[in-house]
Write a protein that holds these residues in place. Sequence first.
Motif, short mmCIF file in Angstrom:
data_model
loop_
_atom_site.label_atom_id
_atom_site.label_comp_id
_atom_site.label_asym_id
_atom_site.label_seq_id
_atom_site.Cartn_x
_atom_site.Cartn_y
_atom_site.Cartn_z
N GLU A 211 0.81 -1.21 0.00
CA GLU A 211 0.00 0.00 0.00
C GLU A 211 0.85 1.27 0.00
OE1 GLU A 211 -2.79 -0.09 3.18
OE2 GLU A 211 -4.01 -1.67 2.27
N ASN A 212 2.10 1.18 0.45
CA ASN A 212 2.98 2.36 0.48
C ASN A 212 4.20 2.14 -0.41
OD1 ASN A 212 3.05 5.03 1.72
ND2 ASN A 212 4.99 4.38 2.64
N TYR A 213 4.02 1.28 -1.41
CA TYR A 213 5.14 0.87 -2.25
C TYR A 213 5.87 2.06 -2.87
CZ TYR A 213 7.43 -0.41 -6.63
OH TYR A 213 8.32 -0.50 -7.67
N HIS A 214 5.14 2.98 -3.48
CA HIS A 214 5.80 4.04 -4.26
C HIS A 214 6.62 4.98 -3.38
CE1 HIS A 214 3.00 2.97 -7.64
NE2 HIS A 214 4.13 3.14 -8.26
N TYR A 215 6.14 5.26 -2.18
CA TYR A 215 6.87 6.19 -1.32
C TYR A 215 8.03 5.51 -0.61
CZ TYR A 215 3.29 9.20 -2.86
OH TYR A 215 2.47 9.93 -3.70
N ASP A 216 7.87 4.24 -0.26
CA ASP A 216 9.00 3.47 0.27
C ASP A 216 10.09 3.36 -0.79
OD1 ASP A 216 7.63 3.12 2.64
OD2 ASP A 216 6.92 1.10 2.13
N GLU A 217 9.67 3.06 -2.03
CA GLU A 217 10.64 2.91 -3.13
C GLU A 217 11.36 4.22 -3.41
OE1 GLU A 217 12.42 2.77 -7.04
OE2 GLU A 217 10.83 4.15 -6.41
N LEU A 218 10.61 5.32 -3.36
CA LEU A 218 11.20 6.63 -3.63
C LEU A 218 12.27 6.97 -2.60
CD1 LEU A 218 10.59 8.84 -5.80
CD2 LEU A 218 9.17 9.96 -4.07
N ALA A 219 11.97 6.73 -1.33
CA ALA A 219 12.93 7.01 -0.26
C ALA A 219 14.17 6.13 -0.39
CB ALA A 219 12.27 6.81 1.10
N GLN A 220 13.98 4.85 -0.73
CA GLN A 220 15.13 3.96 -0.90
C GLN A 220 15.96 4.37 -2.11
OE1 GLN A 220 13.22 0.13 -1.17
NE2 GLN A 220 12.50 0.19 0.95
N ARG A 221 15.30 4.76 -3.18
CA ARG A 221 15.99 5.14 -4.41
C ARG A 221 16.88 6.36 -4.18
NH1 ARG A 221 15.10 4.69 -10.21
NH2 ARG A 221 13.47 3.16 -9.73
N VAL A 222 16.31 7.41 -3.59
CA VAL A 222 17.08 8.65 -3.43
C VAL A 222 18.19 8.49 -2.39
CG1 VAL A 222 15.72 9.80 -1.62
CG2 VAL A 222 16.80 11.16 -3.44
N ALA A 223 18.05 7.53 -1.49
CA ALA A 223 19.10 7.27 -0.51
C ALA A 223 20.32 6.63 -1.16
CB ALA A 223 18.58 6.38 0.61
N SER A 224 20.13 5.97 -2.30
CA SER A 224 21.24 5.27 -2.95
C SER A 224 21.80 6.02 -4.15
CB SER A 224 20.80 3.87 -3.40
OG SER A 224 19.76 3.96 -4.37
N GLN A 225 20.97 6.90 -4.77
CA GLN A 225 21.45 7.65 -5.94
C GLN A 225 20.54 8.84 -6.18
OE1 GLN A 225 20.92 5.47 -9.64
NE2 GLN A 225 19.14 4.39 -8.82
N PRO A 226 21.07 9.93 -6.77
CA PRO A 226 20.21 11.08 -7.08
C PRO A 226 19.12 10.70 -8.08
CG PRO A 226 22.54 11.68 -7.20
CD PRO A 226 22.48 10.18 -7.11
N ILE A 227 17.97 11.32 -7.94
CA ILE A 227 16.87 11.16 -8.88
C ILE A 227 16.89 12.36 -9.82
CG2 ILE A 227 14.36 11.11 -9.13
CD1 ILE A 227 14.27 9.76 -6.36
N ARG A 228 16.91 12.11 -11.11
CA ARG A 228 17.02 13.21 -12.08
C ARG A 228 15.80 13.28 -12.98
NH1 ARG A 228 22.33 11.07 -11.74
NH2 ARG A 228 23.81 12.60 -10.90
N PHE A 229 15.38 14.50 -13.26
CA PHE A 229 14.31 14.78 -14.21
C PHE A 229 14.76 15.88 -15.16
CE2 PHE A 229 11.73 12.92 -10.84
CZ PHE A 229 10.75 12.21 -11.54
N HIS A 230 14.37 15.74 -16.43
CA HIS A 230 14.57 16.81 -17.40
C HIS A 230 13.36 17.74 -17.36
CE1 HIS A 230 17.98 14.76 -19.33
NE2 HIS A 230 17.27 13.64 -19.20
N LEU A 231 13.61 19.04 -17.17
CA LEU A 231 12.54 20.03 -17.24
C LEU A 231 12.50 20.56 -18.66
CD1 LEU A 231 10.35 21.75 -15.94
CD2 LEU A 231 12.14 23.37 -15.24
#
Length: 313
Positions: A211-231
Amino acid sequence: MPLPNDEKVVALANDLLQMFDQLFGLHPGFRAAHAKGLMLTGSFTPSARARSLTRAAHIQRDSTPVTVRFSNSTGLPQIPDNVGDANPRGLAIRFHLAEHVHTDIVSHSTNGFPTRDGYEFLDFLRAAAASGPDVPSPKPIEQFLGTHPAALAFVQAPKPFPASLARETYYAVTAFAFTNAEGHTRYGRYIITPGQGNEYLTPEQVAAIGENYHYDELAQRVASQPIRFHLRVQLAEPGDAVDDATLHWPESREVLDLGMLELTAVLPDSLAQQKQIIFDPIPRLDGIEPSADPLLELRAAIYLLSGRRRRSA
């Protein structure tokens, strides 16, 4: 961020807030829409071509600190990440220009908006609220969608579940007028694309996530590497409607890369900060001006009214 001077806009904003409350219930301290979310911090670095489009302050600097908020749809703070109503997802970005000086982008993961203006949107919500499972067909929402093709197209647009909120594309709802140092103005719409590309889950994968998959995944992801988006900005051509969020421009329109967002950490007090921050869909800075889209002033009013209520809870 002031309330609009137009009393009709403020009254309509209050009517819409009441409809959100009717649909989702009252949840003190949370947003009336996109209630569930997580805030991250990072920076924005403009591209080499960005200054050709706008003289905005964050485009003139080497980099600008940002705070972003990812969110689920609906006004339910505990909505599971694995249900259809969690889509479309939201992404709001704040560019910190100086102390108490900022500009924002508010976007979601479905391109466009279901209605031309706020009055139609209110009718849309009322029809949805009156269309419970026990209501016989044709339900009010079916009748509304049958006479509003733009709303029908938005509702029927695919809304797949992202494998990560960092692997989704987000669209600002309305167009803006971008003006460069030479005074040349072009209209455009923001498109925010993931640095690692889009990735979506299959229905079988969605059924298996928590039920909290996306936010748990987001926190784990950013803890291991930067998250990048093109504006990026899709640029209008003469004749393209720049005041109607229901109309898509041709895919052949030029898309200019404004720069890179790099997110590096979850905000330590994310929940408290989410209660306080009020994002503004109107840029309010030199070099990026609002279009005549009637949704802009209305959305700004709703965010401010909802934010004041949230802060006082």
